[in-house]
Design a protein around this motif. Structure first.
Motif, mmCIF file in Angstrom:
data_model
loop_
_atom_site.group_PDB
_atom_site.id
_atom_site.type_symbol
_atom_site.label_atom_id
_atom_site.label_comp_id
_atom_site.label_asym_id
_atom_site.label_seq_id
_atom_site.Cartn_x
_atom_site.Cartn_y
_atom_site.Cartn_z
ATOM 1 N N MET A 1 -64.305 -85.787 1.770
ATOM 2 C CA MET A 1 -63.931 -86.298 2.914
ATOM 3 C C MET A 1 -65.263 -86.416 3.594
ATOM 4 N N PRO A 2 -65.332 -87.603 4.046
ATOM 5 C CA PRO A 2 -66.620 -87.847 4.855
ATOM 6 C C PRO A 2 -66.632 -87.123 6.128
ATOM 7 N N ILE A 3 -67.738 -86.925 6.844
ATOM 8 C CA ILE A 3 -67.869 -86.019 7.952
ATOM 9 C C ILE A 3 -67.176 -86.645 9.191
ATOM 10 N N GLU A 4 -67.110 -87.862 9.218
ATOM 11 C CA GLU A 4 -66.337 -88.518 10.273
ATOM 12 C C GLU A 4 -64.892 -88.479 10.197
ATOM 13 N N GLU A 5 -64.434 -88.573 9.085
ATOM 14 C CA GLU A 5 -63.116 -87.956 8.715
ATOM 15 C C GLU A 5 -62.628 -86.736 9.109
ATOM 16 N N MET A 6 -63.428 -85.855 8.587
ATOM 17 C CA MET A 6 -63.437 -84.287 9.094
ATOM 18 C C MET A 6 -63.271 -84.257 10.612
ATOM 19 N N LEU A 7 -64.500 -84.826 11.260
ATOM 20 C CA LEU A 7 -64.354 -84.992 12.930
ATOM 21 C C LEU A 7 -62.938 -85.265 13.594
ATOM 22 N N VAL A 8 -62.466 -86.604 12.873
ATOM 23 C CA VAL A 8 -60.971 -86.954 13.335
ATOM 24 C C VAL A 8 -60.316 -85.946 13.350
ATOM 25 N N LYS A 9 -59.813 -85.282 11.715
ATOM 26 C CA LYS A 9 -58.820 -84.468 11.621
ATOM 27 C C LYS A 9 -58.906 -83.240 12.817
ATOM 28 N N VAL A 10 -60.303 -82.722 12.627
ATOM 29 C CA VAL A 10 -60.600 -81.549 13.678
ATOM 30 C C VAL A 10 -59.997 -81.956 15.057
ATOM 31 N N LYS A 11 -60.159 -82.745 15.624
ATOM 32 C CA LYS A 11 -60.058 -83.467 17.067
ATOM 33 C C LYS A 11 -58.534 -83.618 17.196
ATOM 34 N N GLY A 12 -58.056 -84.014 16.108
ATOM 35 C CA GLY A 12 -56.546 -84.325 16.029
ATOM 36 C C GLY A 12 -55.800 -82.989 16.176
ATOM 37 N N ASN A 13 -55.955 -82.051 15.265
ATOM 38 C CA ASN A 13 -55.625 -80.722 15.327
ATOM 39 C C ASN A 13 -55.613 -79.977 16.582
ATOM 40 N N LEU A 14 -56.785 -80.263 17.065
ATOM 41 C CA LEU A 14 -56.959 -79.444 18.405
ATOM 42 C C LEU A 14 -56.614 -80.287 19.756
ATOM 43 N N LYS A 15 -56.012 -81.310 19.522
ATOM 44 C CA LYS A 15 -55.660 -82.217 20.635
ATOM 45 C C LYS A 15 -56.530 -82.813 21.649
ATOM 46 N N ILE A 16 -57.804 -82.942 21.127
ATOM 47 C CA ILE A 16 -58.903 -83.466 21.808
ATOM 48 C C ILE A 16 -58.904 -84.810 21.826
ATOM 49 N N GLU A 17 -58.743 -85.613 22.838
ATOM 50 C CA GLU A 17 -58.584 -87.015 22.923
ATOM 51 C C GLU A 17 -59.937 -87.937 23.155
ATOM 52 N N ASP A 18 -60.920 -86.986 23.824
ATOM 53 C CA ASP A 18 -61.884 -87.681 24.197
ATOM 54 C C ASP A 18 -63.127 -87.333 23.343
ATOM 55 N N ASP A 19 -64.444 -87.593 23.803
ATOM 56 C CA ASP A 19 -65.491 -87.458 22.811
ATOM 57 C C ASP A 19 -66.493 -86.371 23.427
ATOM 58 N N SER A 20 -66.004 -85.544 24.165
ATOM 59 C CA SER A 20 -66.755 -84.371 24.789
ATOM 60 C C SER A 20 -67.154 -83.377 23.737
ATOM 61 N N MET A 21 -66.457 -83.353 22.691
ATOM 62 C CA MET A 21 -66.867 -82.156 21.863
ATOM 63 C C MET A 21 -67.275 -82.597 20.311
ATOM 64 N N ASP A 22 -67.478 -83.954 20.272
ATOM 65 C CA ASP A 22 -67.888 -84.479 19.193
ATOM 66 C C ASP A 22 -69.070 -83.703 18.747
ATOM 67 N N LEU A 23 -70.359 -83.693 19.580
ATOM 68 C CA LEU A 23 -71.475 -82.972 18.959
ATOM 69 C C LEU A 23 -71.221 -81.449 18.626
ATOM 70 N N LEU A 24 -70.331 -80.749 19.300
ATOM 71 C CA LEU A 24 -70.011 -79.181 18.896
ATOM 72 C C LEU A 24 -69.532 -79.344 17.536
ATOM 73 N N ASP A 27 -71.933 -80.284 14.754
ATOM 74 C CA ASP A 27 -72.953 -79.296 14.480
ATOM 75 C C ASP A 27 -72.100 -77.996 13.508
ATOM 76 N N VAL A 28 -70.664 -77.895 13.949
ATOM 77 C CA VAL A 28 -69.975 -76.802 13.101
ATOM 78 C C VAL A 28 -69.719 -77.236 11.457
ATOM 79 N N ILE A 29 -69.647 -78.848 11.346
ATOM 80 C CA ILE A 29 -69.224 -79.237 10.334
ATOM 81 C C ILE A 29 -70.494 -79.089 9.346
ATOM 82 N N GLN A 30 -71.610 -79.593 10.076
ATOM 83 C CA GLN A 30 -73.014 -79.705 9.197
ATOM 84 C C GLN A 30 -73.449 -78.087 8.996
#
Length: 70
Positions: A1-24, A27-30
């Motif tokens: 799974m590409p990193i971008e897909e993982m980012l979207v999946k984590v944000k969806g499961n945490l119900k994060i709708e904006d980009d404020s936590m994308d960097l965090l 970083d955790v994925i990396q």
């Protein structure tokens, strides 16, 4: 799974709708990829990444976003 897909999946499961936590989240994925010597995160890694991000978010909410070095 590409990193971008993982980012979207984590944000969806945490119900994060904006980009404020994308960097965090990225970083955790990396960090996980580096530790496990992987190039792409497997889908099975999502719960671990989600819990790590949630722990950091809870800590920052509790301390007002301040990080202390000891």
């Amino acid at each position: 799974m590409p990193i971008e897909e993982m980012l979207v999946k984590v944000k969806g499961n945490l119900k994060i709708e904006d980009d404020s936590m994308d960097l965090l989240i990225t970083d955790v994925i990396q960090e996980c990829l580096n530790y496990c010597n992987l190039t792409e995160p497997p889908v099975e890694l999502e719960p671990f990444i989600r819990r790590k991000v949630k722990t950091i978010m809870d800590y920052e909410a509790e301390t007002g976003g301040k990080r202390y070095l000891t």
